[in-house]
Design an enzyme around this catalytic site. Structure first.
Site, PDB file in Angstrom:
ATOM      1  N   ARG A  17       0.838  -1.201   0.000  1.00 55.10           N
ATOM      2  CA  ARG A  17       0.000   0.000   0.000  1.00 55.10           C
ATOM      3  C   ARG A  17       0.882   1.264   0.000  1.00 55.10           C
ATOM      4  NH1 ARG A  17      -0.506   4.640   2.626  1.00 55.10           N
ATOM      5  NH2 ARG A  17      -0.158   3.580   4.620  1.00 55.10           N
ATOM      6  N   ASP A  18       1.539   1.488   1.105  1.00 49.66           N
ATOM      7  CA  ASP A  18       2.343   2.711   1.282  1.00 49.66           C
ATOM      8  C   ASP A  18       3.475   2.772   0.253  1.00 49.66           C
ATOM      9  OD1 ASP A  18       3.974   4.759   2.347  1.00 49.66           O
ATOM     10  OD2 ASP A  18       3.346   4.309   4.383  1.00 49.66           O
ATOM     11  N   HIS A 213       3.410   3.868  13.147  1.00 47.47           N
ATOM     12  CA  HIS A 213       3.777   3.860  11.728  1.00 47.47           C
ATOM     13  C   HIS A 213       4.887   4.897  11.600  1.00 47.47           C
ATOM     14  CE1 HIS A 213       2.726   3.589   7.321  1.00 47.47           C
ATOM     15  NE2 HIS A 213       3.376   4.736   7.341  1.00 47.47           N
ATOM     16  N   HIS A 215       8.282   6.713   9.919  1.00 42.44           N
ATOM     17  CA  HIS A 215       9.075   7.019   8.725  1.00 42.44           C
ATOM     18  C   HIS A 215      10.506   7.314   9.145  1.00 42.44           C
ATOM     19  CE1 HIS A 215       5.445   8.016   5.924  1.00 42.44           C
ATOM     20  NE2 HIS A 215       5.499   6.766   6.295  1.00 42.44           N
ATOM     21  N   CYS A 246       5.551   9.638   2.376  1.00 39.41           N
ATOM     22  CA  CYS A 246       4.381  10.504   2.291  1.00 39.41           C
ATOM     23  C   CYS A 246       4.653  11.544   1.213  1.00 39.41           C
ATOM     24  CB  CYS A 246       4.128  11.186   3.634  1.00 39.41           C
ATOM     25  SG  CYS A 246       2.806  12.402   3.573  1.00 39.41           S
ATOM     26  N   ASN A 255       9.285   4.674   4.748  1.00 38.59           N
ATOM     27  CA  ASN A 255       8.970   3.856   5.904  1.00 38.59           C
ATOM     28  C   ASN A 255      10.225   3.179   6.447  1.00 38.59           C
ATOM     29  OD1 ASN A 255       5.854   3.722   6.026  1.00 38.59           O
ATOM     30  ND2 ASN A 255       6.341   3.500   3.868  1.00 38.59           N
TER      31      ASN A 255
HETATM   32 ZN    ZN Z   1       4.324   5.328   5.618  1.00 35.87          ZN
END
Ligand code: ZN
Length: 314
Positions: A17-18, A213, A215, A246, A255
């Protein structure tokens, strides 16, 4: 097998996803399925397989229904998906995922930039999804997670008040979230800040706060993961090869890399159930399916002999 006598952590892979949301190239559906298979085969028990967003904004997620259907057939896997809004949440419900994450930004500016609405409106959508979910038969109700974006700082607004994070967490609890996670969307956090905020939010909402979550824009991703673990967090989002990030928070690495996080937990004697060598092998799928995409991570560059000192023997 998870050893009940050891401390455990759940590593939730968000790469499909990310990572893919930010990747320059588009991954073919067949490659996504092969990647998810490889991640699950490495022992990851939870994977965020994609996002239910508008096709115009997220063309790389146009195949999300097919990807979810494939992932749901993998035994024992918790299939998670991101829903940027209620409409996406409805699609995620219909697709039968086990967990839906709705992002809610603490920063008003980021909220507008990311989901085009103020935080209160995003909370209201989570409440509406809660009602839809509760109307379904028992056994067909996914967990609803509120993801508190920009909890540690915002590239647009700068510092984010801890009081605002605590308030938003309370609102999400009131709206019926089953779980929530604190996201360092901008990659600005430091370990003491993580420990303090986890303690403050936990004091407000108790065990509903179960994830982070993180980064790695400022290079402190793993240090922050460590601080979160010591503060009681047990669910950690991570992305293979550090893919993702992001769009409103540029940085060299998005991430925290799943393989580096698993290696950290291995060394610390924390059980994740993930096989590091198999996880590293899953990078081959990425290298083949996303040519030219930079793959991050420290452990992949280590000679295997040095990896072998990891906590498997501890
Ligand atoms: Zn992320």
């Amino acid at each position: 097998m998870v050893d009940a006598t050891r401390e455990t952590a759940l590593v939730s892979e968000v790469g499909p996803r990310d990572g893919l949301q930010m990747a320059a190239g588009r991954m073919a559906t067949a490659d996504k399925l092969a990647w998810i298979d490889a991640l699950a085969a490495a022992g990851l028990r939870e994977i965020e397989v994609g996002a239910f967003g508008p096709a115009k904004a997220l063309p790389m997620m146009a195949d999300i229904e097919a990807v979810v259907a494939h992932a749901l057939a993998i035994p024992g896997l918790t299939v998670a998906a991101l829903a940027p809004n209620l409409k996406g949440g409805e699609r995620a419900l219909a697709a039968g995922v086990h967990k839906i994450t709705l992002p809610v930004s603490v920063s008003r500016s980021h909220s507008t930039a990311n989901v085009n609405k103020p935080p209160e409106a995003a909370v209201a959508e989570l409440a509406a999804l809660r009602r839809l979910c509760d109307a379904r038969p028992e056994g067909a109700r996914p967990a609803i997670e509120g993801g508190l974006s920009t909890a540690f700082g915002c590239t647009i607004e700068g510092a984010v008040a801890e009081d605002a994070v605590v308030r938003l967490a309370a609102m999400l609890a009131e709206a019926g979230a089953d779980a929530m996670g604190l996201a360092d969307t901008a990659g600005m956090a430091h370990p003491r800040q993580v420990a303090r905020l986890v303690a403050r939010v936990s004091a407000e909402v108790g065990p509903l706060l179960d994830g982070v979550h993180l980064h790695n824009a400022n290079g402190l991703g793993l240090a922050n993961a460590c601080a979160a673990f010591e503060a009681g967090v047990r669910t950690f989002d991570a992305s293979l090869a550090g893919l993702g990030g992001c769009p409103f928070a540029p940085g060299p690495s998005g991430n925290i890399a799943t393989e580096d996080l698993v290696h950290l937990f291995d060394l610390m004697g924390v059980e994740t159930g993930v096989d590091l060598e198999k996880l590293l092998a899953a990078r081959d799928v990425l290298a083949r399916a996303l040519p030219g995409e930079p793959l991050h991570g420290a452990v992949a560059a280590l000679p295997p002999k040095l990896r072998a000192v990891s906590g498997r023997a501890a």
